[in-house]
Design a protein around this motif. Structure first.
Motif, PDB file in Angstrom:
ATOM      1  N   ASP A 197       0.826  -1.213   0.000  1.00  0.00           N
ATOM      2  CA  ASP A 197       0.000   0.000   0.000  1.00  0.00           C
ATOM      3  C   ASP A 197       0.853   1.254   0.000  1.00  0.00           C
ATOM      4  OD1 ASP A 197      -2.258  -1.477  -0.038  1.00  0.00           O
ATOM      5  OD2 ASP A 197      -3.099  -0.712   1.840  1.00  0.00           O
TER       6      ASP A 197
ATOM      7  N   SER B 211      -4.925  -2.950  -0.089  1.00  0.00           N
ATOM      8  CA  SER B 211      -6.265  -2.595   0.367  1.00  0.00           C
ATOM      9  C   SER B 211      -7.087  -2.073  -0.806  1.00  0.00           C
ATOM     10  CB  SER B 211      -6.169  -1.512   1.448  1.00  0.00           C
ATOM     11  OG  SER B 211      -5.615  -0.322   0.899  1.00  0.00           O
ATOM     12  N   ASP B 212      -8.393  -2.093  -0.657  1.00  0.00           N
ATOM     13  CA  ASP B 212      -9.279  -1.612  -1.715  1.00  0.00           C
ATOM     14  C   ASP B 212      -9.026  -0.132  -2.018  1.00  0.00           C
ATOM     15  OD1 ASP B 212     -10.292  -4.100  -1.719  1.00  0.00           O
ATOM     16  OD2 ASP B 212     -12.255  -3.594  -0.889  1.00  0.00           O
ATOM     17  N   SER B 213      -8.754   0.648  -0.992  1.00  0.00           N
ATOM     18  CA  SER B 213      -8.551   2.078  -1.188  1.00  0.00           C
ATOM     19  C   SER B 213      -7.280   2.349  -1.998  1.00  0.00           C
ATOM     20  CB  SER B 213      -8.475   2.795   0.152  1.00  0.00           C
ATOM     21  OG  SER B 213      -7.416   2.272   0.940  1.00  0.00           O
TER      22      SER B 213
ATOM     23  N   SER C 275      -7.931   1.213  -5.692  1.00  0.00           N
ATOM     24  CA  SER C 275      -8.852   2.106  -6.390  1.00  0.00           C
ATOM     25  C   SER C 275      -8.213   3.446  -6.716  1.00  0.00           C
ATOM     26  CB  SER C 275     -10.114   2.317  -5.556  1.00  0.00           C
ATOM     27  OG  SER C 275      -9.787   2.927  -4.313  1.00  0.00           O
ATOM     28  N   SER C 276      -7.168   3.824  -5.970  1.00  0.00           N
ATOM     29  CA  SER C 276      -6.500   5.101  -6.228  1.00  0.00           C
ATOM     30  C   SER C 276      -5.734   5.104  -7.545  1.00  0.00           C
ATOM     31  CB  SER C 276      -5.548   5.436  -5.074  1.00  0.00           C
ATOM     32  OG  SER C 276      -4.547   4.443  -4.931  1.00  0.00           O
TER      33      SER C 276
ATOM     34  N   SER D 105     -12.306  -5.040  -5.201  1.00  0.00           N
ATOM     35  CA  SER D 105     -11.157  -4.165  -5.431  1.00  0.00           C
ATOM     36  C   SER D 105     -11.076  -3.726  -6.885  1.00  0.00           C
ATOM     37  CB  SER D 105      -9.858  -4.878  -5.044  1.00  0.00           C
ATOM     38  OG  SER D 105      -9.906  -5.317  -3.712  1.00  0.00           O
TER      39      SER D 105
ATOM     40  N   PRO E 275     -13.566  -0.254  -8.755  1.00  0.00           N
ATOM     41  CA  PRO E 275     -13.151   1.143  -8.974  1.00  0.00           C
ATOM     42  C   PRO E 275     -12.238   1.334 -10.177  1.00  0.00           C
ATOM     43  CG  PRO E 275     -12.910   0.517  -6.659  1.00  0.00           C
ATOM     44  CD  PRO E 275     -13.160  -0.732  -7.417  1.00  0.00           C
TER      45      PRO E 275
END
Length: 535
Positions: free
Chosen positions: A237, A261-263, A266-267, A288, A291
């Protein structure tokens, strides 16, 4: 006048413009060995080559495609003295030339290279003394490729070069693929010495763990191409967020994204210039991926490796947005659902109309599924299939409906002996087969008759792989080299061939650059002859 010229007088019978045309044709074939010897014939030939051929602007020389990659060091050093305008030098795969002598001669002649490729050379590049590479002649180097160098001294050599030139380092491209001595220390060194780096390739660097990636991304904000491979270097990450924050101009990204992580995943959608995305992970969840489809409209190349928990219908999310794709690679590892279901087929078809390259790896790809998809890929240039449920029916379909196909891979396909030959005989009377240049039928059951039929049908092949085709013998291989005049790569590992076939290949395939003979019952003399002929 019936008087005949003495052979020694022939060199003065041609005007300079005729000689120039001849030498241009020789150079066009990348036969540097022939050019080296032409320089030593006489003063007129040397003058034409040096003043007319090599004085017309920046010069790029490549020995990687020479018909004979084994050059004499003295001959090549003499040749370098005639090319003061040299800007790019490609020595990848060359044997017999001392890299230290070449670098010393380049520095002595004050030739300022912009690009240098010394990948897979023997002797290796890293055997040079560090003091040789630290010279003003290499301070303007913008591209350096040192692939496949396993010497432990490579880090020290790179350290001497990068540290010495760091105040004015202009390096833009660095390729260290498959260098076993490259570690996180090397990554840290690159981060502190290459602020203008735009392209970095570290795939198959087994000893890089990725601990210094955040520091690298913050120090190299101009990165546009980043290839970390899909096996060894793990992106976390912190590393991915640092990449997205600092390298906003990224256009190509390949990595193994473990434990993301999904966040963080997705970024990736914030990278507005990203055009090629290659993600491999055993823990890539369906939630995941959702996005990522928001940025799919900009992608031209997409490669995804799904884990067992991801159902294949996840492609439906991407199919409505990936309208500009030209390359698609999907690897479905041990999925529980049938890849030929209606939703998956429709998803691939929606993306297939603009595809030029398609690679599918799944144990559930079948003939029936391919019949739904392949007819909708009129622009297909490269097709790679890895499934034991694909038969000669798919081969007939692909060859008859993809006229622009150049590369075909059908590894582990169910091709019983004799079926390929029968399929090709049928196609000769019903359809025009494509002009294949690359063919891979590894792990299939093709026999000598099938191999001869393939070589007769596709006579301009540049690479062929029949790895683990146990039914192929000398009767098939020894009768084929006459049709392999343009062959550069041949893999006959784990086949039942003998010395006779290897000798036939070495004699007739004059452009051969790579020959794979693993697990073949060959004599030591034959192996030594092959090693002396092919890198």
């Amino acid at each position: 006048n019936e008087s005949r010229l003495h052979p020694n007088e022939m060199q003065t019978t041609f005007p300079n413009d005729v000689l120039l045309n001849i030498f241009q044709l020789v150079l066009l074939r990348q036969d540097i060995l022939a050019v080296c010897r032409c320089i030593q014939v006489c003063k007129q030939w040397r003058f034409v080559i040096q003043q007319d051929l090599f004085q017309k602007g920046p010069l790029v020389l490549s020995l990687s495609s020479c018909s004979n990659p084994s050059l004499d060091t003295a001959e090549f050093l003499c040749f370098l003295g005639t090319v003061p305008g040299l800007t790019a030098l490609d020595l990848s795969g060359v044997r017999g030339i001392s890299m230290e002598d070449v670098l010393t001669e380049l520095a002595k002649l004050r030739i300022s290279l912009k690009s240098l490729d010394v990948s897979y050379t023997n002797p290796s590049f890293s055997q040079c003394r560090p003091s040789v590479f630290v010279h003003a002649a290499f301070s303007s180097l913008e591209s350096l490729s040192v692939q496949g160098d396993h010497s432990a001294s490579l880090h020290d050599l790179l350290s001497s070069f990068l540290v010495d030139t760091s105040p004015n380092n202009s390096l833009r491209t660095l390729n260290l693929s498959a260098c076993s001595s490259v570690t996180d220390r090397t990554v840290e060194l690159i981060a502190g010495s290459c602020p203008h780096l735009r392209e970095l390739i570290l795939k198959n660097c087994r000893r890089v763990r990725g601990f210094k990636l955040p520091q690298l991304f913050s120090s190299c904000p101009r990165l546009e191409v980043l290839d970390l491979g899909t096996h060894f270097i793990r992106v976390t990450d912190a590393a991915l967020l640092a990449l997205i924050h600092h390298c906003a101009s990224l256009t190509f990204f390949r990595a193994a994204c473990w434990h993301l992580s999904d966040s963080a995943l997705s970024s990736l959608g914030t990278l507005r210039h990203l055009r090629s995305l290659h993600i491999s992970s055993v823990e890539l969840a369906e939630t995941s991926l959702v996005p990522l489809w928001d940025m799919a409209t900009r992608l031209t190349s997409l490669s995804l490796t799904f884990s067992p928990g991801v159902p294949p219908h996840v492609l439906a999310h991407a199919s409505y947005r990936c309208t500009a794709l030209t390359q698609l690679r999907i690897c479905l590892q041990d999925v529980t659902q049938d890849v030929s279901d209606v939703s998956t087929s429709a998803s691939i078809i929606r993306m297939a109309r603009t595809l030029e390259k398609l690679a599918l790896s799944s144990s559930r790809v079948t003939d029936a599924w391919l019949c739904k998809v392949v007819p909708h890929t009129p622009a297909l240039v490269s097709l790679s299939l890895c499934s034991d449920l694909v038969t000669s029916r798919s081969l007939h379909l692909v060859l008859s409906t993809c006229p622009h196909l150049v590369k075909l891979k059908m590894s582990n396909a169910a091709l019983p002996p004799g079926h390929v030959a029968a399929t090709l005989r049928t196609l000769r009377h019903t359809a025009r087969v494509p002009a294949l240049r690359h063919l891979d039928v590894s792990g299939t059951q093709i026999d000598d008759e099938d191999l001869r039929a393939l070589m007769h049908t596709f006579s301009n092949l540049m690479s062929v792989s029949i790895y683990a085709c146990s039914s192929v013998t000398d009767l098939g291989v020894s009768h084929c080299p006459g049709s392999w005049a343009s062959l550069h790569v041949l893999n006959v590992s784990s086949t039942a061939i003998s010395d006779h076939s290897v000798v036939a290949v070495l004699m007739r395939c004059r452009f051969l650059r790579k020959l794979f003979l693993y697990d073949c019952r060959l004599s030591s003399a034959c192996v030594a002859a092959a090693q002396g002929r092919v890198p």
